[in-house]
Design an enzyme around this catalytic site. Structure first.
Site, mmCIF file in Angstrom:
data_model
loop_
_atom_site.group_PDB
_atom_site.id
_atom_site.type_symbol
_atom_site.label_atom_id
_atom_site.label_comp_id
_atom_site.label_asym_id
_atom_site.label_seq_id
_atom_site.Cartn_x
_atom_site.Cartn_y
_atom_site.Cartn_z
ATOM 1 N N TYR A 170 34.930 38.060 25.309
ATOM 2 C CA TYR A 170 34.165 37.984 26.559
ATOM 3 C C TYR A 170 34.991 38.538 27.716
ATOM 4 O O TYR A 170 34.544 39.430 28.461
ATOM 5 C CB TYR A 170 33.736 36.534 26.857
ATOM 6 N N GLY A 188 19.642 33.571 35.338
ATOM 7 C CA GLY A 188 20.716 32.762 34.749
ATOM 8 C C GLY A 188 21.195 31.702 35.742
ATOM 9 O O GLY A 188 20.569 31.471 36.785
ATOM 10 N N THR A 192 35.345 38.139 36.689
ATOM 11 C CA THR A 192 35.721 36.741 36.435
ATOM 12 C C THR A 192 37.240 36.582 36.498
ATOM 13 O O THR A 192 37.980 37.537 36.235
ATOM 14 C CB THR A 192 35.224 36.294 35.044
ATOM 15 N N ASP A 193 37.686 35.356 36.787
ATOM 16 C CA ASP A 193 39.140 35.108 36.780
ATOM 17 C C ASP A 193 39.718 35.214 35.377
ATOM 18 O O ASP A 193 40.939 35.314 35.206
ATOM 19 C CB ASP A 193 39.478 33.749 37.415
ATOM 20 N N GLU A 194 38.851 35.198 34.353
ATOM 21 C CA GLU A 194 39.365 35.286 32.977
ATOM 22 C C GLU A 194 40.012 36.633 32.681
ATOM 23 O O GLU A 194 40.740 36.765 31.700
ATOM 24 C CB GLU A 194 38.242 35.039 31.968
ATOM 25 N N THR A 244 17.474 36.457 28.093
ATOM 26 C CA THR A 244 18.130 36.088 26.838
ATOM 27 C C THR A 244 18.010 34.570 26.703
ATOM 28 O O THR A 244 17.387 33.911 27.550
ATOM 29 C CB THR A 244 19.623 36.446 26.874
HETATM 30 P P1 NAD Z 1 24.386 32.944 32.466
HETATM 31 O O1 NAD Z 1 24.716 33.164 31.026
HETATM 32 O O2 NAD Z 1 23.873 31.636 32.903
HETATM 33 O O3 NAD Z 1 23.283 34.029 32.921
HETATM 34 C C1 NAD Z 1 23.360 35.380 32.544
HETATM 35 C C2 NAD Z 1 22.017 36.010 32.874
HETATM 36 O O4 NAD Z 1 22.083 37.405 32.526
HETATM 37 C C3 NAD Z 1 20.847 35.419 32.081
HETATM 38 O O5 NAD Z 1 19.755 35.198 32.932
HETATM 39 C C4 NAD Z 1 20.527 36.483 31.054
HETATM 40 O O6 NAD Z 1 19.173 36.494 30.638
HETATM 41 C C5 NAD Z 1 20.901 37.749 31.819
HETATM 42 N N1 NAD Z 1 21.196 38.872 30.917
HETATM 43 C C6 NAD Z 1 22.016 38.875 29.840
HETATM 44 N N2 NAD Z 1 22.014 40.082 29.260
HETATM 45 C C7 NAD Z 1 21.188 40.859 30.012
HETATM 46 C C8 NAD Z 1 20.792 42.216 29.931
HETATM 47 N N3 NAD Z 1 21.236 43.020 28.946
HETATM 48 N N4 NAD Z 1 19.954 42.710 30.870
HETATM 49 C C9 NAD Z 1 19.483 41.896 31.853
HETATM 50 N N5 NAD Z 1 19.806 40.600 31.970
HETATM 51 C C10 NAD Z 1 20.660 40.094 31.058
HETATM 52 O O7 NAD Z 1 25.664 33.384 33.259
HETATM 53 P P2 NAD Z 1 26.312 32.830 34.621
HETATM 54 O O8 NAD Z 1 27.223 31.715 34.289
HETATM 55 O O9 NAD Z 1 25.257 32.656 35.623
HETATM 56 O O10 NAD Z 1 27.241 34.081 35.016
HETATM 57 C C11 NAD Z 1 26.740 35.125 35.842
HETATM 58 C C12 NAD Z 1 27.840 36.139 36.069
HETATM 59 O O11 NAD Z 1 28.965 35.510 36.684
HETATM 60 C C13 NAD Z 1 28.365 36.784 34.800
HETATM 61 O O12 NAD Z 1 28.634 38.145 35.077
HETATM 62 C C14 NAD Z 1 29.655 36.042 34.498
HETATM 63 O O13 NAD Z 1 30.559 36.844 33.780
HETATM 64 C C15 NAD Z 1 30.136 35.771 35.914
HETATM 65 N N6 NAD Z 1 31.006 34.587 36.094
HETATM 66 C C16 NAD Z 1 30.570 33.363 35.659
HETATM 67 C C17 NAD Z 1 31.359 32.236 35.918
HETATM 68 C C18 NAD Z 1 30.932 30.870 35.475
HETATM 69 O O14 NAD Z 1 31.727 29.924 35.576
HETATM 70 N N7 NAD Z 1 29.711 30.655 34.996
HETATM 71 C C19 NAD Z 1 32.582 32.390 36.595
HETATM 72 C C20 NAD Z 1 32.989 33.667 36.994
HETATM 73 C C21 NAD Z 1 32.181 34.754 36.757
HETATM 74 O O1 DAU Z 2 36.746 31.137 34.400
HETATM 75 C C1 DAU Z 2 35.492 31.707 34.576
HETATM 76 C C2 DAU Z 2 34.717 31.605 33.286
HETATM 77 O O2 DAU Z 2 34.368 30.234 33.139
HETATM 78 C C3 DAU Z 2 33.462 32.476 33.263
HETATM 79 O O3 DAU Z 2 33.844 33.822 33.353
HETATM 80 C C4 DAU Z 2 32.665 32.223 31.983
HETATM 81 O O4 DAU Z 2 31.455 32.963 31.983
HETATM 82 C C5 DAU Z 2 32.346 30.744 31.903
HETATM 83 O O5 DAU Z 2 31.671 30.464 30.690
HETATM 84 C C6 DAU Z 2 33.624 29.910 31.989
HETATM 85 O O6 DAU Z 2 34.441 30.098 30.813
HETATM 86 P P1 DAU Z 2 35.197 28.864 30.124
HETATM 87 O O7 DAU Z 2 35.504 29.218 28.723
HETATM 88 O O8 DAU Z 2 36.308 28.370 30.979
HETATM 89 O O9 DAU Z 2 34.004 27.771 30.199
HETATM 90 P P2 DAU Z 2 33.507 26.667 29.149
HETATM 91 O O10 DAU Z 2 32.554 25.798 29.886
HETATM 92 O O11 DAU Z 2 33.042 27.270 27.877
HETATM 93 O O12 DAU Z 2 34.828 25.851 28.841
HETATM 94 C C7 DAU Z 2 35.545 25.217 29.891
HETATM 95 C C8 DAU Z 2 36.740 24.515 29.267
HETATM 96 O O13 DAU Z 2 36.260 23.444 28.436
HETATM 97 C C9 DAU Z 2 37.556 25.418 28.359
HETATM 98 O O14 DAU Z 2 38.939 25.109 28.482
HETATM 99 C C10 DAU Z 2 37.076 25.056 26.957
HETATM 100 C C11 DAU Z 2 36.707 23.590 27.094
HETATM 101 N N1 DAU Z 2 35.609 23.164 26.189
HETATM 102 C C12 DAU Z 2 34.442 23.864 26.239
HETATM 103 C C13 DAU Z 2 33.395 23.541 25.413
HETATM 104 C C14 DAU Z 2 32.094 24.315 25.455
HETATM 105 C C15 DAU Z 2 35.779 22.087 25.336
HETATM 106 O O15 DAU Z 2 36.844 21.435 25.314
HETATM 107 N N2 DAU Z 2 34.746 21.765 24.503
HETATM 108 C C16 DAU Z 2 33.563 22.453 24.493
HETATM 109 O O16 DAU Z 2 32.663 22.104 23.679
#
Ligand code: NAD
Ligand code: DAU
Length: 338
Positions: free
Chosen positions: A149, A11, A125-127, A37
């Site tokens: 989520y 991912g 996550t901070d969420e 996925t």
């Molecule tokens: P992403 O969606 O890009 O990647 C998730 C990965 O997990 C993918 O490669 C997917 O194939 C794999 N996966 C999903 N279900 C699975 C399963 N059942 N078994 C094995 N693999 C599986 O996500 P990301 O943005 O890289 O986030 C990674 C982690 O960091 C997550 O735990 C997310 O909650 C956390 N996180 C993300 C953010 C953000 O801003 N992206 C911020 C804080 C925390």
């Molecule tokens: O805060 C950490 C989280 O950040 C992670 O745990 C999540 O995995 C990651 O997806 C992210 O969640 P958000 O909901 O904050 O991210 P997203 O990129 O979906 O949205 C960021 C902000 O932008 C949010 O306030 C919603 C807004 N948004 C998002 C989309 C996809 C829009 O206004 N329009 C959009 O189409």
């Protein structure tokens, strides 16, 4: 050699971490466990897939037959695998419970049988703190997740803690803010808006666009996790944040400017249900271990824009040709975008 199992390593953050880890630690053997996925893609690992110290295993973290032996062979587990998109969790939450909660349980069960494991990093996550009207969340604050989520992540977060408290599994929990950087799937706001903009397609800004997120460069996130593997204390929670609090509308304008487009592409569309207004984390605890975010947001965003502009081979097959992506986009935005 140190055996490191990275779940979700195909991912966005996981693949950046695998690349970072192989480059940083010559004595690490990294195994990626990923289900592939829609969000997990081998293209994310194209330059390290066949690295001599890297092994890729396709499998589900919730499948103990696959996960158990991998966890038991590991010195360190970094558990990124999850369903991660809030909007998809609002449409349908089942996979979030299966992977984020039950999948974490399967890994923790294997971890508690291990005689070798010295660290289990639970990527939360901070969420989980919910919407924070003012100030910043401390690690000791109450958890108030408000969407499926973040509720699934809060469940996993506390389950991981319970395996420390009950079985002394060496768990550390991280709660990071919004990441940005290369290889982020174009459903999340930065890559979605940027790739739309490059194609002159309107960008769907939810509600009034005054929601605030704290942007963390993915490289800074990787450094923090790396530090915590050795310097963190088992049973503790660590916030990770970039300190870049930006309103969505300002972020959108910045992306459009960097893409060479005007604000005319902005469409205010109906808001996300239960949309969290603001996140902010206090990172003093992590900073006391010697970590500070090094990326400047304006520079990091410009580099990210350049990466997406220069790497269209990576995202065009998803946005232009993947029927599953088209179907998601239509159901998510079809009624919102005229
Ligand atoms: P992403 O969606 O890009 O990647 C998730 C990965 O997990 C993918 O490669 C997917 O194939 C794999 N996966 C999903 N279900 C699975 C399963 N059942 N078994 C094995 N693999 C599986 O996500 P990301 O943005 O890289 O986030 C990674 C982690 O960091 C997550 O735990 C997310 O909650 C956390 N996180 C993300 C953010 C953000 O801003 N992206 C911020 C804080 C925390
Ligand atoms: O805060 C950490 C989280 O950040 C992670 O745990 C999540 O995995 C990651 O997806 C992210 O969640 P958000 O909901 O904050 O991210 P997203 O990129 O979906 O949205 C960021 C902000 O932008 C949010 O306030 C919603 C807004 N948004 C998002 C989309 C996809 C829009 O206004 N329009 C959009 O189409």
């Amino acid at each position: 050699m140190v055996d490191v199992l990275v779940t979700g390593g195909a991912g966005f953050i996981g693949s950046n971490f695998v690349r970072y880890a192989l480059g940083r630690h010559a004595d690490w053997r990294v195994t990626t466990l990923d289900k592939l996925t829609y969000a997990g893609r081998l293209e994310n690992l194209h330059d390290v897939k066949d690295h001599p110290r890297h092994t890729f295993v396709r499998g589900d973290v919730a499948d103990s037959k696959i996960a158990d032996p991998l966890v038991r062979a590991a010195d360190v587990v970094v558990h990124f695998a999850a369903e991660t998109h809030v909007d998809r969790s609002i449409m349908s939450a089942g996979e979030f419970i299966k992977t984020d909660v039950f999948g974490t349980f399967v890994l923790l069960e294997a971890a508690r049988q291990s005689t070798k494991l010295r660290r289990f990093i639970q990527i939360s996550t901070d969420e989980v703190y919910g919407s924070v009207a003012e100030g910043s969340s401390q690690e000791t604050d109450e958890l108030k997740p408000r969407n499926p989520y973040s509720a699934s992540k809060a469940g996993a977060d506390r389950l991981a803690y319970s395996y420390f408290a009950t079985y002394e599994v060496p768990v550390i929990i991280t709660r990071a803010s919004n990441n940005y950087g290369p290889y982020q799937f174009p459903e999340k706001v930065i890559p979605l808006f940027l790739t739309n903009a490059l194609d002159e397609i309107p960008v769907p800004l939810y509600g009034d666009g005054l929601q605030v997120r704290d942007w963390l460069h993915v490289d800074d996130h990787c450094r923090a996790v790396d530090l915590l593997i050795d310097a963190g204390t088992s049973g503790e929670v660590y916030n990770i944040g970039g300190g870049n609090h930006v309103r969505n509308v300002d972020l959108t304008r910045q992306i459009l400017l960097l893409a060479g487009k005007t604000d005319a592409l902005i469409r205010h569309v109906p808001d996300r249900q239960g949309h969290d207004r603001r996140y902010s984390v206090d990172t003093a605890k992590l900073q006391r271990l010697g970590w500070t975010p090094s990326a400047r947001f304006d520079e990091g965003l410009a580099q990210t824009v350049a990466w997406y502009r220069d790497n269209q081979w990576w995202w065009r097959p998803i946005k232009d040709a993947d029927p599953a992506y088209r179907s998601y986009y239509t159901s998510q935005y079809g009624n919102r975008l005229p």
